[in-house]
Design an enzyme around this catalytic site. Sequence first.
Site, PDB file in Angstrom:
ATOM      1  N   ASP A 295      35.775  22.027  34.178  1.00  0.00           N
ATOM      2  CA  ASP A 295      35.149  22.853  33.150  1.00  0.00           C
ATOM      3  C   ASP A 295      35.105  22.152  31.794  1.00  0.00           C
ATOM      4  O   ASP A 295      34.144  22.312  31.036  1.00  0.00           O
ATOM      5  CB  ASP A 295      35.894  24.186  33.021  1.00  0.00           C
ATOM      6  CG  ASP A 295      35.655  25.096  34.218  1.00  0.00           C
ATOM      7  OD1 ASP A 295      34.596  24.956  34.860  1.00  0.00           O
ATOM      8  OD2 ASP A 295      36.517  25.943  34.501  1.00  0.00           O
TER       9      ASP A 295
ATOM     10  N   ASN B  39      31.808  28.332  24.952  1.00  0.00           N
ATOM     11  CA  ASN B  39      32.808  29.364  25.225  1.00  0.00           C
ATOM     12  C   ASN B  39      33.180  30.167  23.992  1.00  0.00           C
ATOM     13  O   ASN B  39      32.849  31.331  23.873  1.00  0.00           O
ATOM     14  CB  ASN B  39      34.073  28.736  25.822  1.00  0.00           C
ATOM     15  CG  ASN B  39      34.048  28.690  27.328  1.00  0.00           C
ATOM     16  OD1 ASN B  39      33.100  29.162  27.954  1.00  0.00           O
ATOM     17  ND2 ASN B  39      35.085  28.125  27.922  1.00  0.00           N
TER      18      ASN B  39
ATOM     19  N   LEU C 241      39.484  36.602  27.302  1.00  0.00           N
ATOM     20  CA  LEU C 241      39.998  37.465  28.369  1.00  0.00           C
ATOM     21  C   LEU C 241      41.517  37.536  28.312  1.00  0.00           C
ATOM     22  O   LEU C 241      42.106  38.622  28.424  1.00  0.00           O
ATOM     23  CB  LEU C 241      39.538  36.928  29.724  1.00  0.00           C
ATOM     24  CG  LEU C 241      40.009  37.698  30.963  1.00  0.00           C
ATOM     25  CD1 LEU C 241      39.391  39.092  30.981  1.00  0.00           C
ATOM     26  CD2 LEU C 241      39.651  36.941  32.232  1.00  0.00           C
TER      27      LEU C 241
END
EC number: 2.7.1.23
Length: 307
Positions: A77, A151, A196
């Site tokens: 990622d 992100n 999150l």
Amino acid sequence: MKAGIIYNEGKPLAVELAAHVRRILELQGWEVHMATGIGGILGYSRPDSPVCHTPIDQLVPPGFDASMAFAVVLGGDGTVLSAFRQLAPCEIPLLTINTGHLGFLTEGYVADLEPALDQVLRGDYTIEDRTMLTVQVLRDQTVIWEALSLNEMVIHKEPLTGMCHFEVDVGAHARVDIAADGLILSTPTGSTAYALSAGGPVITPGVAALQLVPICPHSLASRALVFSNSEPVWIYPANPFKHLILVVDGNAGCYIQPEDQVFVQRAPYRARFIRLRAPEFFHVLQQKLGWGLPHVAKPRAKKSTDS
């Protein structure tokens, strides 16, 4: 015909696969350009030298431009995030292959590489566009640092954790005061990352929204805020201590002084993911994060046959 390869030079498997992909493409007549993921790593400034400014469009590697049909990304990622920081200004679609660990942002694994490449060369794919952010630090009304983010952007105290105070303007709404260990400003893509873990909601990728998430807020009433991605955000540090640190996508940082301002808005560029099958976000959540799985075996619900 021109194609590109971005790979993680720190992983021997990615280096080996990059050479393999290059051979396959060149044998079919493609002009191939290669670059490493390190080119999208902006690095960290130092307290004694807080400005480390690389303009967004100067990260594009040599040979990569808007005429490139696609690029293959080989890594995890972090390499995917780095690749989009480099290539988003050219709007090059990326085929992302995981040679790392979680691979939440990748389309396939190493075993899928050759079939995936064949499918792309046949033109049998779709493109999914994801929202990116432009993050800028201003000092005396002058941009001293900027970066693209897929992100999130995070601001927190440096070097130790501790309470920070921020004044935040979202669009034309009333100013918000936040006391917390830090702030996260996230895209829908980033809603499954740091945001999150800090208690923010999961936002499906197609939603035209951003979210502001306080990190460990000093208030029971301070919660994540979801708002339209058309609204720009100004963040004003209101702290007695000298430095905060701003981090983009976990690896690019800039020190923030008390008089600085942080401006974040939806970027004019998109992250363009090559999809080999119809995107199914809930399946990815289940597969990668274990979301929505049953805790115990239970019978399937049956349709009623009563008239």
